[in-house]
Design an enzyme around this catalytic site. Sequence first.
Site, PDB file in Angstrom:
ATOM      1  N   HIS A 119    -112.550  17.254 -48.620  1.00 52.04           N
ATOM      2  CA  HIS A 119    -112.887  18.293 -49.603  1.00 52.04           C
ATOM      3  C   HIS A 119    -113.362  19.569 -48.899  1.00 52.04           C
ATOM      4  O   HIS A 119    -113.001  20.689 -49.285  1.00 52.04           O
ATOM      5  CB  HIS A 119    -113.975  17.729 -50.528  1.00 52.04           C
ATOM      6  CG  HIS A 119    -114.550  18.730 -51.474  1.00 52.04           C
ATOM      7  ND1 HIS A 119    -115.795  19.286 -51.293  1.00 52.04           N
ATOM      8  CD2 HIS A 119    -114.049  19.293 -52.605  1.00 52.04           C
ATOM      9  CE1 HIS A 119    -116.035  20.136 -52.274  1.00 52.04           C
ATOM     10  NE2 HIS A 119    -114.997  20.160 -53.084  1.00 52.04           N
ATOM     11  N   GLU A 146    -122.110  22.820 -55.151  1.00 49.46           N
ATOM     12  CA  GLU A 146    -121.111  22.065 -55.917  1.00 49.46           C
ATOM     13  C   GLU A 146    -121.570  20.608 -56.075  1.00 49.46           C
ATOM     14  O   GLU A 146    -121.449  20.015 -57.147  1.00 49.46           O
ATOM     15  CB  GLU A 146    -119.748  22.133 -55.212  1.00 49.46           C
ATOM     16  CG  GLU A 146    -118.636  21.522 -56.029  1.00 49.46           C
ATOM     17  CD  GLU A 146    -117.264  21.618 -55.361  1.00 49.46           C
ATOM     18  OE1 GLU A 146    -117.167  22.229 -54.276  1.00 49.46           O
ATOM     19  OE2 GLU A 146    -116.306  21.069 -55.914  1.00 49.46           O
ATOM     20  N   GLU A 159    -110.429  21.402 -47.578  1.00 51.80           N
ATOM     21  CA  GLU A 159    -109.734  22.109 -48.668  1.00 51.80           C
ATOM     22  C   GLU A 159    -110.380  23.485 -48.908  1.00 51.80           C
ATOM     23  O   GLU A 159    -109.691  24.506 -48.992  1.00 51.80           O
ATOM     24  CB  GLU A 159    -109.808  21.253 -49.943  1.00 51.80           C
ATOM     25  CG  GLU A 159    -109.315  21.924 -51.211  1.00 51.80           C
ATOM     26  CD  GLU A 159    -110.299  21.786 -52.362  1.00 51.80           C
ATOM     27  OE1 GLU A 159    -110.747  22.808 -52.886  1.00 51.80           O
ATOM     28  OE2 GLU A 159    -110.630  20.628 -52.722  1.00 51.80           O
ATOM     29  N   HIS A 160    -111.716  23.501 -48.959  1.00 51.24           N
ATOM     30  CA  HIS A 160    -112.397  24.792 -49.154  1.00 51.24           C
ATOM     31  C   HIS A 160    -112.071  25.759 -48.027  1.00 51.24           C
ATOM     32  O   HIS A 160    -111.808  26.937 -48.251  1.00 51.24           O
ATOM     33  CB  HIS A 160    -113.925  24.570 -49.164  1.00 51.24           C
ATOM     34  CG  HIS A 160    -114.477  24.292 -50.522  1.00 51.24           C
ATOM     35  ND1 HIS A 160    -115.445  25.064 -51.093  1.00 51.24           N
ATOM     36  CD2 HIS A 160    -114.184  23.325 -51.423  1.00 51.24           C
ATOM     37  CE1 HIS A 160    -115.748  24.583 -52.294  1.00 51.24           C
ATOM     38  NE2 HIS A 160    -115.005  23.517 -52.505  1.00 51.24           N
TER      39      HIS A 160
END
Lengths: 428, 421
Positions: free
Chosen positions: A72, A147, A75-76
């Site tokens: 993840h 997040e 991905e950012h």
Amino acid sequence: MSENVRELLVSRKTGESCIHVKHRSGLDIFIREMPGFSTVQALFGTKYGSVNTMFKTAGDAEYTSVPNGIAHFLEHKLFENEECGVFELYARTGAAGNAFTSFDKTCYLFSCTKNYTENLRILLDFVQKPYFTKENVDKEQGIIGQEIRMTNDRPEWRVFFNLLRNMYHEHPVRIDIAGTEESIAQINAELLYKCYDTFYNLNNMVLSIAGNVREDEILKICDELLRPCEDKGLECVFPDEPEEIAAPEIYEKQPVGASLFQLGCKCPPAETGDIKKLMAATVAISIIGDASSEMYGRMLNKGLINSTFGGEIFSGNGYFSAIFSGESAQPEAVRQEIFGEIKRISREGIDEKLFGRIRKSLYGSLIRELNNVGAVANLMINSAMSGFKPFDAIDTVSELTAEDVLRFIRDELREDRFVLSVIERMES
Amino acid sequence: MNYKRISLGDNIGFSTIIDEKFNTCSVSVKLITELSPETAAAKYLAADILSISNSNIPTLAEMNERLSALYGASVGSSCSSRGDLQPVSFSASWLHDRFAINGESITAEMLEIIRDCLFSPNVIDGAFEEEAFRIAKNDLLDTIDGQINDKRSYAISQLHKKAFEGEPAGYPETGSREDAENVTAETAYKVYRELMKTAQVEIFYVAPEENDDVAEMFRNAFAGIKRCSRQYKFRAPSPLKPETAVAEETLDVRQSKFALALKSSSDDIFALKLLSVILGGTPSSKFFVNVREKQSLCYYCACRYSETKNYLLIDCGVERDKIQAAYDEICRQTDEVKQGNITDEEIGAALLSLENAYLAVQDTPSGCISWYFDVFCSGEIITPEEYFRKMAGVTRERLIDAAKSLTIDTIYKMLSKEETE
């Protein structure tokens, strides 16, 4: 491979079709031209998600273990290249760009109504061009930390992860996709490059594009921008996972107005490409929990459930579960009702009329999906990553028998494999 | 796509949107009525009951049985507020007849179900049937209790409550828990009858081909009701408070939230809408780039404009000790626009993003219905392309004036406990 290999994939049942191209770079490309639609949606994804925490390639002597949440995080970070952020590039074309990481995949996508070829160029370019530095990695820790906090405040997220944590002993599906604030603190640029080089190999990736597009235009851009990759023999390992659950119940208090529950059954994982099991399980949970069933009516009348009650199948590499969920002040009573219904069906068999209706309903919903550009693009990439063809679900549902579904209910929905996860209301 | 609207008389509009690319048919009926504390919960309940039963299909179980046999057709309702109004929405969607395996007419059956749900509900002795009513009421009470579960939307609802205090828009569309508890099967039925008589009605039909039976069914069914309705005005700008109101509460959450209502004194809705996108409507907006990306102050910081209440809503998720910094940066970015510091690229990117969003609505039946209902509410029924041309005509000066017309009216803060205790 020196040439692209093209095939037309057609549904036996409906005649719907799409194009599959095994590109010479190693990439699998799926295209569905949808004339009359204004939008285009493209997804460029890798079979790399939060569960892929231990891996090696043919050239590595040892397995590499990486911190939870790194897929993840990557991905950012891929959204930022050396010159500017990817959002800036899409801002110049008007496309809506985004990305997501799930348990077993990371996808980058855009949807647009104009300039799709230019957007496809942006997509293919930035995903193949990582740029990680100490500074930009450090900066991201704060945003992802926020997040993580935000998702931990979502009761439907907590109830699901608590369920998985109690269902699985070792499998990394039990870990939050974004990791924890502590685990992401261990991520650095070097680790990100290691993961990128391993998983962002075109042989491990899929491009799916649907809508107002032309195959020849797409392939021309792919031929130009895709850099051929050597298949490195990627191998992911998962810890041995017992068949038993870790614990049957978990309760947590949160500031919620209505208590939530998930009741999930840990089933043996499906073999890659076993769509029949997936469809049989999908029909099975509808038969047990369908709103036209006696059990549903009984629970509703007793006030055990409300209209949020439903079921779904959650499956991937090394995990498979059937999950019922909803809001209830008496989740234990709901569990008893569901256990009773499973026993009853196992004993009496499945009512053929009910089976026919549920199958028809599922068939209708799969057909309706084909009328939505985003749904089609997602269907093609999800199927490819799970080892299916896009129309396998429609064809399999049409051919499914009540006996297939009964077998799943009898053999796999065992009471001792169920976990109940509850988010209870916190008294203020 | 071919759009056409006719009047069925008695303040009832019927719009058809025909596009052969669709494989489904959809109907949406909007019963437009005011949002009032006296009737909000009852309307919500009535709408729910209409979608789960009717006089011919008296139980939810039977309704689901019928719908699943019709290839998973759906019937539903919603009751969201729109400014000071509360349009009660009843909708249905089904697969077009050409996909029926045995050649049966799904459409004919669905039209019967829709007619019976709306015009012949399950009623016994002047009240909704008790069982269906009880299920709907429990559902509504759970919905009201569950509003706090989604912290972001809860924060926005608390902001609305404060910002529109004394106006209908400040009242929840579900009604309060107490209102909901007090509704009976009889009062809900009375409210339903009143609704069918007095509501302004807009009906939408989206399908791959024309079907005159649909308008005919509604025309005949409404003919049995003695209508007495009026036209509603959707736009009702909220007056600015003399002083900024602040509401805050502490909850056991990990992430704090805050939301702002900036009320406008301008009527330039296109400029205000474009301004909201430039400020916080896209990942290249001023808030996203500066508050999130450059300063890492929060995970989301978004802005949107409400034409009905004429205000900008800004909301973000943030650590408690960064609320002030995020607030200061939001104000600084808004001031930048007031001073004319806005680039051609920022305006261009916002316009491109809006054009993309507007054109995309034509690709789904629900997008088409939302679009044509939205422009109906705005008072001018125009296509997405025509609407965009108006948006593209907004000048830099109009954007600056729109920004200058804004004043912070209300601030809501949800504070996390863990950083203080």
